[in-house]
Scaffold this motif. Structure first.
Motif, PDB file in Angstrom:
ATOM      1  N   MET A  45      61.318 100.727   2.152  1.00  0.00           N
ATOM      2  CA  MET A  45      61.715  99.688   1.201  1.00  0.00           C
ATOM      3  C   MET A  45      60.863  98.432   1.360  1.00  0.00           C
ATOM      4  O   MET A  45      60.522  97.787   0.362  1.00  0.00           O
ATOM      5  CB  MET A  45      63.200  99.385   1.350  1.00  0.00           C
ATOM      6  CG  MET A  45      64.056 100.554   0.888  1.00  0.00           C
ATOM      7  SD  MET A  45      65.799 100.209   0.908  1.00  0.00           S
ATOM      8  CE  MET A  45      65.939  99.147  -0.514  1.00  0.00           C
ATOM      9  N   ASN A  46      60.497  98.084   2.587  1.00  0.00           N
ATOM     10  CA  ASN A  46      59.603  96.940   2.793  1.00  0.00           C
ATOM     11  C   ASN A  46      58.261  97.175   2.114  1.00  0.00           C
ATOM     12  O   ASN A  46      57.710  96.263   1.501  1.00  0.00           O
ATOM     13  CB  ASN A  46      59.397  96.670   4.282  1.00  0.00           C
ATOM     14  CG  ASN A  46      60.544  95.908   4.891  1.00  0.00           C
ATOM     15  OD1 ASN A  46      61.253  95.177   4.213  1.00  0.00           O
ATOM     16  ND2 ASN A  46      60.741  96.085   6.186  1.00  0.00           N
ATOM     17  N   ALA A  47      57.733  98.384   2.216  1.00  0.00           N
ATOM     18  CA  ALA A  47      56.452  98.693   1.587  1.00  0.00           C
ATOM     19  C   ALA A  47      56.544  98.565   0.064  1.00  0.00           C
ATOM     20  O   ALA A  47      55.585  98.127  -0.586  1.00  0.00           O
ATOM     21  CB  ALA A  47      56.008 100.106   1.965  1.00  0.00           C
ATOM     22  N   ILE A  48      57.679  98.903  -0.502  1.00  0.00           N
ATOM     23  CA  ILE A  48      57.862  98.825  -1.953  1.00  0.00           C
ATOM     24  C   ILE A  48      58.091  97.389  -2.412  1.00  0.00           C
ATOM     25  O   ILE A  48      57.463  96.920  -3.363  1.00  0.00           O
ATOM     26  CB  ILE A  48      59.043  99.712  -2.402  1.00  0.00           C
ATOM     27  CG1 ILE A  48      58.716 101.189  -2.147  1.00  0.00           C
ATOM     28  CG2 ILE A  48      59.396  99.470  -3.865  1.00  0.00           C
ATOM     29  CD1 ILE A  48      59.903 102.122  -2.292  1.00  0.00           C
ATOM     30  N   PHE A  49      58.987  96.668  -1.745  1.00  0.00           N
ATOM     31  CA  PHE A  49      59.432  95.368  -2.244  1.00  0.00           C
ATOM     32  C   PHE A  49      58.680  94.163  -1.678  1.00  0.00           C
ATOM     33  O   PHE A  49      58.740  93.080  -2.269  1.00  0.00           O
ATOM     34  CB  PHE A  49      60.932  95.185  -1.966  1.00  0.00           C
ATOM     35  CG  PHE A  49      61.796  96.049  -2.839  1.00  0.00           C
ATOM     36  CD1 PHE A  49      62.063  95.692  -4.150  1.00  0.00           C
ATOM     37  CD2 PHE A  49      62.347  97.221  -2.346  1.00  0.00           C
ATOM     38  CE1 PHE A  49      62.858  96.484  -4.960  1.00  0.00           C
ATOM     39  CE2 PHE A  49      63.140  98.016  -3.144  1.00  0.00           C
ATOM     40  CZ  PHE A  49      63.394  97.650  -4.457  1.00  0.00           C
ATOM     41  N   GLU A  50      57.989  94.302  -0.577  1.00  0.00           N
ATOM     42  CA  GLU A  50      57.345  93.161   0.071  1.00  0.00           C
ATOM     43  C   GLU A  50      56.407  92.424  -0.878  1.00  0.00           C
ATOM     44  O   GLU A  50      56.343  91.191  -0.873  1.00  0.00           O
ATOM     45  CB  GLU A  50      56.598  93.615   1.329  1.00  0.00           C
ATOM     46  CG  GLU A  50      55.930  92.516   2.104  1.00  0.00           C
ATOM     47  CD  GLU A  50      56.881  91.480   2.682  1.00  0.00           C
ATOM     48  OE1 GLU A  50      56.442  90.334   2.892  1.00  0.00           O
ATOM     49  OE2 GLU A  50      58.058  91.792   2.920  1.00  0.00           O
ATOM     50  N   GLN A  51      55.703  93.152  -1.711  1.00  0.00           N
ATOM     51  CA  GLN A  51      54.738  92.535  -2.623  1.00  0.00           C
ATOM     52  C   GLN A  51      55.400  91.645  -3.675  1.00  0.00           C
ATOM     53  O   GLN A  51      54.739  90.813  -4.297  1.00  0.00           O
ATOM     54  CB  GLN A  51      53.913  93.618  -3.313  1.00  0.00           C
ATOM     55  CG  GLN A  51      54.748  94.560  -4.156  1.00  0.00           C
ATOM     56  CD  GLN A  51      53.963  95.773  -4.603  1.00  0.00           C
ATOM     57  OE1 GLN A  51      52.748  95.807  -4.471  1.00  0.00           O
ATOM     58  NE2 GLN A  51      54.649  96.768  -5.129  1.00  0.00           N
ATOM     59  N   ASP A  52      56.703  91.795  -3.889  1.00  0.00           N
ATOM     60  CA  ASP A  52      57.411  91.011  -4.901  1.00  0.00           C
ATOM     61  C   ASP A  52      57.835  89.629  -4.405  1.00  0.00           C
ATOM     62  O   ASP A  52      58.186  88.775  -5.214  1.00  0.00           O
ATOM     63  CB  ASP A  52      58.660  91.760  -5.384  1.00  0.00           C
ATOM     64  CG  ASP A  52      58.316  93.065  -6.080  1.00  0.00           C
ATOM     65  OD1 ASP A  52      57.160  93.229  -6.508  1.00  0.00           O
ATOM     66  OD2 ASP A  52      59.208  93.920  -6.198  1.00  0.00           O
ATOM     67  N   PHE A  53      57.833  89.404  -3.098  1.00  0.00           N
ATOM     68  CA  PHE A  53      58.308  88.141  -2.549  1.00  0.00           C
ATOM     69  C   PHE A  53      57.226  87.070  -2.603  1.00  0.00           C
ATOM     70  O   PHE A  53      56.033  87.351  -2.512  1.00  0.00           O
ATOM     71  CB  PHE A  53      58.760  88.321  -1.094  1.00  0.00           C
ATOM     72  CG  PHE A  53      60.048  89.068  -0.962  1.00  0.00           C
ATOM     73  CD1 PHE A  53      61.264  88.430  -1.176  1.00  0.00           C
ATOM     74  CD2 PHE A  53      60.049  90.405  -0.620  1.00  0.00           C
ATOM     75  CE1 PHE A  53      62.455  89.118  -1.058  1.00  0.00           C
ATOM     76  CE2 PHE A  53      61.239  91.098  -0.497  1.00  0.00           C
ATOM     77  CZ  PHE A  53      62.448  90.448  -0.713  1.00  0.00           C
ATOM     78  N   LEU A  54      57.662  85.828  -2.733  1.00  0.00           N
ATOM     79  CA  LEU A  54      56.752  84.697  -2.691  1.00  0.00           C
ATOM     80  C   LEU A  54      56.399  84.369  -1.245  1.00  0.00           C
ATOM     81  O   LEU A  54      57.159  84.678  -0.331  1.00  0.00           O
ATOM     82  CB  LEU A  54      57.408  83.477  -3.348  1.00  0.00           C
ATOM     83  CG  LEU A  54      57.806  83.620  -4.811  1.00  0.00           C
ATOM     84  CD1 LEU A  54      58.543  82.377  -5.283  1.00  0.00           C
ATOM     85  CD2 LEU A  54      56.578  83.874  -5.672  1.00  0.00           C
ATOM     86  N   ASP A  55      55.266  83.717  -1.046  1.00  0.00           N
ATOM     87  CA  ASP A  55      54.851  83.323   0.308  1.00  0.00           C
ATOM     88  C   ASP A  55      55.841  82.365   0.959  1.00  0.00           C
ATOM     89  O   ASP A  55      55.930  82.293   2.176  1.00  0.00           O
ATOM     90  CB  ASP A  55      53.467  82.668   0.288  1.00  0.00           C
ATOM     91  CG  ASP A  55      52.368  83.657   0.596  1.00  0.00           C
ATOM     92  OD1 ASP A  55      52.690  84.794   0.987  1.00  0.00           O
ATOM     93  OD2 ASP A  55      51.193  83.286   0.460  1.00  0.00           O
ATOM     94  N   CYS A  56      56.580  81.625   0.138  1.00  0.00           N
ATOM     95  CA  CYS A  56      57.512  80.640   0.686  1.00  0.00           C
ATOM     96  C   CYS A  56      58.861  81.260   1.060  1.00  0.00           C
ATOM     97  O   CYS A  56      59.765  80.564   1.501  1.00  0.00           O
ATOM     98  CB  CYS A  56      57.718  79.503  -0.306  1.00  0.00           C
ATOM     99  SG  CYS A  56      58.376  80.037  -1.890  1.00  0.00           S
TER     100      CYS A  56
END
Length: 109
Positions: A45-56
């Motif tokens: 799930m981290n591999a799938i969703f991590e790209q959706d989060f903002l740097d902040c």
């Protein structure tokens, strides 16, 4: 997991004291095999969703900590014009998440 044949064992429930109160906090202790499955699913799930989060965004993300969040906040406050800072802790948030909606959201993604 793909055949949906995996059946988790019941979680052992125990209660620990909440510091500074007379209340008890429930603590679930999963079986070793279940912890292994949870870890693998979390990695997927981290591999799938991590790209959706903002740097902040720092909450519960891999390779990020509250100390890193404070460093970023400190830098922003020192270098940008800031009128106010608001801290929020939503009590019992994960106790009240609509799990049916959450599963629809995850399956859509």
């Amino acid at each position: 997991m793909q055949r949906q044949a995996y059946k988790p064992q019941p979680v052992r429930r125990t209660y620990i004291e909440k510091p500074g109160t007379n209340k008890l906090r429930p603590l679930g202790i999963p079986a070793y095999e279940d912890k292994l499955v949870q870890s693998v699913i979390a990695d997927i799930m981290n591999a799938i969703f991590e790209q959706d989060f903002l740097d902040c965004s720092f909450g519960f993300r891999p390779n990020r900590s509250c100390h890193m969040a404070l460093k970023v906040l400190n830098k922003v406050i020192e270098t940008k014009r800031v009128n106010c800072v608001v801290g929020v802790d939503i009590k019992g948030f994960f106790d009240h998440v609509d799990h049916e909606w959450l599963m629809k959201f995850v399956s859509h993604r």
